[in-house]
Scaffold this motif. Sequence first.
Motif, PDB file in Angstrom:
ATOM      1  N   UNK A  16       0.837  -1.203   0.000  1.00 12.45           N
ATOM      2  CA  UNK A  16       0.000   0.000   0.000  1.00 12.45           C
ATOM      3  C   UNK A  16       0.870   1.252   0.000  1.00 12.45           C
ATOM      4  N   UNK A  17       1.907   1.259   0.828  1.00 13.82           N
ATOM      5  CA  UNK A  17       2.805   2.413   0.883  1.00 13.82           C
ATOM      6  C   UNK A  17       3.537   2.602  -0.447  1.00 13.82           C
ATOM      7  N   UNK A  18       3.983   1.498  -1.049  1.00  8.98           N
ATOM      8  CA  UNK A  18       4.652   1.574  -2.345  1.00  8.98           C
ATOM      9  C   UNK A  18       3.727   2.093  -3.436  1.00  8.98           C
ATOM     10  N   UNK A  21       3.079   5.946  -2.692  1.00  7.35           N
ATOM     11  CA  UNK A  21       4.222   6.781  -3.046  1.00  7.35           C
ATOM     12  C   UNK A  21       4.562   6.680  -4.536  1.00  7.35           C
ATOM     13  N   UNK A  22       4.266   5.540  -5.162  1.00  4.67           N
ATOM     14  CA  UNK A  22       4.445   5.416  -6.605  1.00  4.67           C
ATOM     15  C   UNK A  22       3.497   6.336  -7.359  1.00  4.67           C
ATOM     16  N   UNK A  26       4.604   9.461  -9.639  1.00  7.67           N
ATOM     17  CA  UNK A  26       4.188   9.641 -11.030  1.00  7.67           C
ATOM     18  C   UNK A  26       3.579  11.014 -11.246  1.00  7.67           C
ATOM     19  N   UNK A  27       2.792  11.466 -10.300  1.00  5.35           N
ATOM     20  CA  UNK A  27       2.181  12.797 -10.422  1.00  5.35           C
ATOM     21  C   UNK A  27       3.236  13.894 -10.394  1.00  5.35           C
ATOM     22  N   UNK A  28       4.333  13.649  -9.687  1.00  4.58           N
ATOM     23  CA  UNK A  28       5.434  14.609  -9.632  1.00  4.58           C
ATOM     24  C   UNK A  28       6.443  14.382 -10.751  1.00  4.58           C
ATOM     25  N   UNK A  29       6.118  13.449 -11.655  1.00  2.25           N
ATOM     26  CA  UNK A  29       6.957  13.104 -12.807  1.00  2.25           C
ATOM     27  C   UNK A  29       8.361  12.654 -12.396  1.00  2.25           C
ATOM     28  N   UNK A  34      12.586   5.764  -7.749  1.00  4.41           N
ATOM     29  CA  UNK A  34      12.828   6.744  -6.684  1.00  4.41           C
ATOM     30  C   UNK A  34      11.714   6.666  -5.644  1.00  4.41           C
ATOM     31  N   UNK A  35      10.474   6.565  -6.108  1.00  2.00           N
ATOM     32  CA  UNK A  35       9.342   6.467  -5.181  1.00  2.00           C
ATOM     33  C   UNK A  35       9.421   5.184  -4.355  1.00  2.00           C
ATOM     34  N   UNK A  36       9.853   4.088  -4.971  1.00  2.00           N
ATOM     35  CA  UNK A  36       9.942   2.828  -4.240  1.00  2.00           C
ATOM     36  C   UNK A  36      11.081   2.843  -3.228  1.00  2.00           C
ATOM     37  N   UNK A  37      12.170   3.507  -3.554  1.00  2.00           N
ATOM     38  CA  UNK A  37      13.270   3.640  -2.594  1.00  2.00           C
ATOM     39  C   UNK A  37      12.813   4.480  -1.400  1.00  2.00           C
ATOM     40  N   UNK A  38      12.094   5.552  -1.679  1.00  2.00           N
ATOM     41  CA  UNK A  38      11.556   6.391  -0.594  1.00  2.00           C
ATOM     42  C   UNK A  38      10.579   5.578   0.257  1.00  2.00           C
ATOM     43  N   UNK A  39       9.759   4.752  -0.381  1.00  2.00           N
ATOM     44  CA  UNK A  39       8.828   3.906   0.369  1.00  2.00           C
ATOM     45  C   UNK A  39       9.583   2.953   1.285  1.00  2.00           C
ATOM     46  N   UNK A  40      10.692   2.392   0.811  1.00  2.00           N
ATOM     47  CA  UNK A  40      11.494   1.511   1.651  1.00  2.00           C
ATOM     48  C   UNK A  40      12.104   2.237   2.826  1.00  2.00           C
ATOM     49  N   UNK A  41      12.546   3.457   2.595  1.00  2.00           N
ATOM     50  CA  UNK A  41      13.131   4.243   3.686  1.00  2.00           C
ATOM     51  C   UNK A  41      12.067   4.610   4.703  1.00  2.00           C
ATOM     52  N   UNK A  42      10.906   5.029   4.220  1.00  2.00           N
ATOM     53  CA  UNK A  42       9.816   5.434   5.126  1.00  2.00           C
ATOM     54  C   UNK A  42       9.309   4.238   5.923  1.00  2.00           C
ATOM     55  N   UNK A  43       9.234   3.064   5.300  1.00  2.00           N
ATOM     56  CA  UNK A  43       8.716   1.881   5.993  1.00  2.00           C
ATOM     57  C   UNK A  43       9.738   1.265   6.931  1.00  2.00           C
ATOM     58  N   UNK A  44      10.988   1.643   6.813  1.00  2.00           N
ATOM     59  CA  UNK A  44      12.045   1.059   7.627  1.00  2.00           C
ATOM     60  C   UNK A  44      11.914   1.374   9.106  1.00  2.00           C
TER      61      UNK A  44
END
Length: 93
Positions: A16-18, A21-22, A26-29, A34-44
Motif C-alpha cells: 500500500x505504501x509503495x 508513493x508510486x 508519477x504525479x510529480x513526474x 525513486x518512489x519505491x526507494x523512498x517507500x522503503x526508507x519510510x517503511x524502515x
Amino acid sequence: MTAAHSVFNEIAALLVLGALLGFIGQRLRQPLIVAFIVAGIVAGPDVLGVVSSAVHVQVLGELGVAVLLFLVGLKLDPGLLRTLGPVALATGS
C-alpha cells in the motif's frame, strides 16, 4: 496476533505504501524507482517502523530483484549484446 498475520500485515502495508508513493511520484513526474526507494526508507525501522520481520521482507526483496533482472533480460537486444559484448568483456577484464 500470530507471526503469519504479522508478516502478512507488513507486506500488505509495504504494498500500500509503495503504491501510494508510486502514484505520488508519477504525479510529480519522478521515476518509479525513486518512489519505491523512498517507500522503503519510510517503511524502515528508523521512520515508521512498519517492518519488524527483516527476514521475510529480505526474501521478498530478493525475489523482486530477481524478477526485475529477468524483465530486463527479456528486453535485452541480442544484436546490441553481440556488438557491445567484446568491449564489455575487455573492459571487465
